[in-house]
Design an enzyme around this catalytic site. Sequence first.
Site, short mmCIF file in Angstrom:
data_model
loop_
_atom_site.label_atom_id
_atom_site.label_comp_id
_atom_site.label_asym_id
_atom_site.label_seq_id
_atom_site.Cartn_x
_atom_site.Cartn_y
_atom_site.Cartn_z
N ASP A 146 38.17 32.61 59.48
CA ASP A 146 37.13 32.59 58.45
C ASP A 146 35.85 31.98 59.00
O ASP A 146 35.89 30.98 59.72
CB ASP A 146 37.61 31.69 57.29
CG ASP A 146 37.55 32.39 55.95
OD1 ASP A 146 36.98 33.50 55.87
OD2 ASP A 146 38.10 31.82 54.99
N GLU A 184 39.11 39.43 46.06
CA GLU A 184 39.65 38.21 45.43
C GLU A 184 39.21 38.11 43.98
O GLU A 184 38.03 38.35 43.64
CB GLU A 184 39.17 36.97 46.20
CG GLU A 184 39.66 35.67 45.54
CD GLU A 184 39.55 34.42 46.38
OE1 GLU A 184 39.12 34.51 47.54
OE2 GLU A 184 39.91 33.34 45.87
O1 KIV Z 1 39.98 30.75 52.71
C1 KIV Z 1 40.94 31.46 52.38
O2 KIV Z 1 42.10 31.06 52.46
C2 KIV Z 1 40.66 32.80 51.89
C3 KIV Z 1 41.79 33.57 51.28
C4 KIV Z 1 42.25 32.95 50.04
C5 KIV Z 1 41.47 35.00 51.14
O3 KIV Z 1 39.56 33.24 51.97
#
Ligand code: KIV
Length: 278
Positions: free
Chosen positions: A84, A183
Amino acid sequence: MARLSVLDLQKLKTDNQPIVMVTAYDYTMARLVDAGGVDMVLVGDSLGMVVQGREDTLPVTLDEMIYHVRCVNRGLQRAHLVADMPFMSYQLSPSQALQNAGRLMQEGRAQSVKLEGGVRSAPAIRSIVEAGIPVVGHVGLTPQSVHAMGGFKVQGRTEEAARQVLEDAQAVQDAGAFCVVLEGIPTPVAQMVSEALHVPTIGIGAGPHCDGQVLVCNDLLGMDLSFKPKFVKRYASLQTTIVDAVQRYGHEVRAGVFPDAAHAFSMRKAPTKLKKLY
Ligand code: KIV
């Protein structure tokens, strides 16, 4: 064993095979979820909440993400690793986005990066994809915009808002994302988006019609029984298991039961002269 590539994941959609994704934040959990046969592991910035104990994901830094991505990478054999991009690591400009995506790949050893936002994030996605880095999009409820959304609220509930979600997902796909997380949106909206896109959709709180599903590992394992949003299903109750195990350990230490001879070391010779050593 080879790690799943973006081509393998695309083929799962073509073959109508649901994609299984879960988050992980450290080496031990990475090994466990990989052994459980998931297709994708996401080092989500949700670690800000479940690992760091923060109220939201906004304070998570790129250096913190890189540290956790590295740890998780060492534990995976088969699953595709997604990192991420944290808040403010891609919003300033497409070149900032590319530079930071590059760090997650080079220093963290991720196989792809994920960033939030639809139409507004398309230039950042395009710049990263053009450099040969695969991107996962994320639309609908985007936790990094918690203040703009007025809380962690389901998105796309009106016809106009649903159209915006579709437009966002299409913008992300057109910018080159190979996959899109949906989401916190109503089931019919997620179905419409999944049918409209040729890249796989991965749902969380988006109903059963997505091409795959993702959950936070701590939620599906029941590590915090005080947290139970509607979309989470618990497959274990590890909070109970762990607290019980630690309590039994504590009782045995306090009662002098642990460690016993089976969990201690003996000397090679009988310690008859040991007292003379001090
Ligand atoms: O940060 C995270 O864990 C996410 C997921 C919930 C998709 O973006």
